[in-house]
Design an enzyme around this catalytic site. Structure first.
Site, PDB file in Angstrom:
ATOM      1  CG  HIS A   6      -1.641   1.312   1.415  1.00 39.36           C
ATOM      2  ND1 HIS A   6      -2.712   1.708   0.649  1.00 39.36           N
ATOM      3  CD2 HIS A   6      -1.403   2.332   2.274  1.00 39.36           C
ATOM      4  CE1 HIS A   6      -3.109   2.914   1.031  1.00 39.36           C
ATOM      5  NE2 HIS A   6      -2.324   3.323   2.010  1.00 39.36           N
ATOM      6  CG  HIS A  34       0.651   6.522   0.342  1.00 39.44           C
ATOM      7  ND1 HIS A  34      -0.221   7.585   0.374  1.00 39.44           N
ATOM      8  CD2 HIS A  34       0.067   5.547   1.087  1.00 39.44           C
ATOM      9  CE1 HIS A  34      -1.276   7.259   1.105  1.00 39.44           C
ATOM     10  NE2 HIS A  34      -1.134   6.024   1.546  1.00 39.44           N
ATOM     11  CD  GLU A  40      -4.690   6.414   2.350  1.00 35.11           C
ATOM     12  OE1 GLU A  40      -4.724   5.542   1.467  1.00 35.11           O
ATOM     13  OE2 GLU A  40      -3.769   6.516   3.186  1.00 35.11           O
ATOM     14  CB  SER A  62      -2.574  -0.312  -2.820  1.00 36.04           C
ATOM     15  OG  SER A  62      -3.391   0.346  -1.871  1.00 36.04           O
TER      16      SER A  62
HETATM   17  N1  HBI Z   1       0.065   5.969  10.227  1.00 33.88           N
HETATM   18  N2  HBI Z   1       1.518   4.515   9.203  1.00 33.88           N
HETATM   19  C1  HBI Z   1       0.484   5.381   9.119  1.00 33.88           C
HETATM   20  N3  HBI Z   1      -0.099   5.617   7.918  1.00 33.88           N
HETATM   21  C2  HBI Z   1      -1.149   6.479   7.794  1.00 33.88           C
HETATM   22  O1  HBI Z   1      -1.655   6.697   6.684  1.00 33.88           O
HETATM   23  C3  HBI Z   1      -1.621   7.124   8.954  1.00 33.88           C
HETATM   24  C4  HBI Z   1      -0.985   6.845  10.172  1.00 33.88           C
HETATM   25  N4  HBI Z   1      -1.395   7.432  11.290  1.00 33.88           N
HETATM   26  C5  HBI Z   1      -2.420   8.406  11.296  1.00 33.88           C
HETATM   27  C6  HBI Z   1      -3.086   8.619  10.016  1.00 33.88           C
HETATM   28  N5  HBI Z   1      -2.682   8.005   8.921  1.00 33.88           N
HETATM   29  C7  HBI Z   1      -4.246   9.571  10.032  1.00 33.88           C
HETATM   30  O2  HBI Z   1      -4.003  10.605  10.929  1.00 33.88           O
HETATM   31  C8  HBI Z   1      -4.651  10.135   8.675  1.00 33.88           C
HETATM   32  O3  HBI Z   1      -5.973   9.710   8.506  1.00 33.88           O
HETATM   33  C9  HBI Z   1      -4.680  11.613   8.615  1.00 33.88           C
HETATM   34 FE    FE Z   2      -2.436   5.131   2.995  1.00 27.91          FE
END
Ligand code: HBI
Ligand code: FE
Length: 299
Positions: A135, A140, A181, A200
């Protein structure tokens, strides 16, 4: 009756402390991947790449190529970073999985993208809740090599830290969800995908563009920040930008005035709701969601 899961449950790991960001970073341990894990990557990559032409945005292909994202093996973050840092100053750092919101925003504001280093098993090929290396690296990272998208994401991180002061993290999380996303882009060649959650997922790649079920609505910052989203199934509504330039332009200003408005205005749009001022590109039938709901109730 099984309730639909919407995001109001929040991040299960909480808000955390932005200054703790370093403690979430781990070593990718690239040498520890097994042949089977590399093989899962290869299966996912091939299956997804077959669907991408005519569906993913051009910036995605440019990124895959520029960063030389490997077809055969899980990418070594160090190798990816050599190119990525040079191109946009972004870098990938390894984390165990979901991290709390504030260290996440802090990392983005420093142009560090946290990527899960583990990979799903063959039994989980189609669905996994935690962000894994497929993913994150396939979905990303290619877009981080695009200068405008990179600026958008850094700015988003800064906006996230501000959101905490105003108590509007929920609103900002919705912006992340409906752009980074699950975002779509209307290009001269047709509708394309830039959202990583779609890029993904083979099922949602086809569904988001070709199914009659979901709504597709023109980008509107405040409206998005007031819209529920699903974490358990395909989205019922997608928001469509025209370009990364537009996305950046409409989000670079300090969100403080908007956060103040949102604190007073507790409007919350439902998963499939059409709002009065929406620029409706497709009004969905919602047939898919309705059928899934019926099936869930029958259990
Ligand atoms: N942690 N590893 C990871 N990946 C994310 O996309 C992620 C996260 N922690 C918090 C988070 N996203 C959210 O705050 C987002 O929805 C903004
Ligand atoms: Fe993501």
């Amino acid at each position: 009756m099984k309730a639909q899961k919407v995001q109001d449950l929040g991040n299960p790991t909480g808000h955390g402390n932005p200054d703790d960001w370093q403690k979430y970073i781990v070593d990718q341990g690239w040498k520890n991947y097994t042949d089977e894990e590399h093989d899962v990557w290869k299966t996912l990559y091939e299956r997804q790449m077959e669907l991408m032409p005519g569906r993913a945005c051009q910036e995605f292909f440019d990124g895959i190529e520029a960063l030389q994202i490997d077809k055969e093996k899980i990418p070594d973050f160090e190798e990816v970073n050599k190119i990525l840092k040079e191109k946009t100053g972004w870098e990938v750092v390894a984390v165990e999985g979901l991290i709390p919101d504030l260290p996440f925003f802090k990392l983005l504001s420093e142009r560090k993208f946290p990527a899960g280093y583990f990979i799903r098993t063959r039994e989980q090929l189609d669905y996994i809740q935690e962000p894994d290396v497929f993913h994150d690296l396939f979905g990303h990272v290619p877009l981080l090599s695009n200068p405008i998208f990179g600026d958008y994401l850094e700015n988003f991180g800064k906006g996230g830290l501000r959101a905490h002061e105003f108590g509007t993290i929920k609103n900002l999380s919705r912006l992340y969800w409906f752009t980074v996303e699950f975002g779509l882009m209307q290009t001269p060649e047709g509708m394309r995908i830039y959202g990583s959650g779609i890029l993904s997922s083979p099922g949602e790649t086809v569904f988001s563009l070709e199914d009659d079920s979901p709504n597709r609505i023109g980008f509107d910052l405040k409206r998005i920040m007031q819209t529920q989203y699903r974490v358990d199934d395909y989205q019922q509504t997608y928001f469509v930008i025209e370009s990364f330039e537009q996305l950046f332009k409409e989000t670079y200003a300090d969100f403080a005035p908007l956060y103040k408005v949102l604190k007073e205005d507790d409007t919350l749009y439902g998963l499939a709701e059409i709002a009065p001022n929406d620029d409706v590109l497709t009004k969905g039938t919602q047939q898919y969601a309705t059928e899934r709901q019926k099936a869930a109730e029958a259990v």
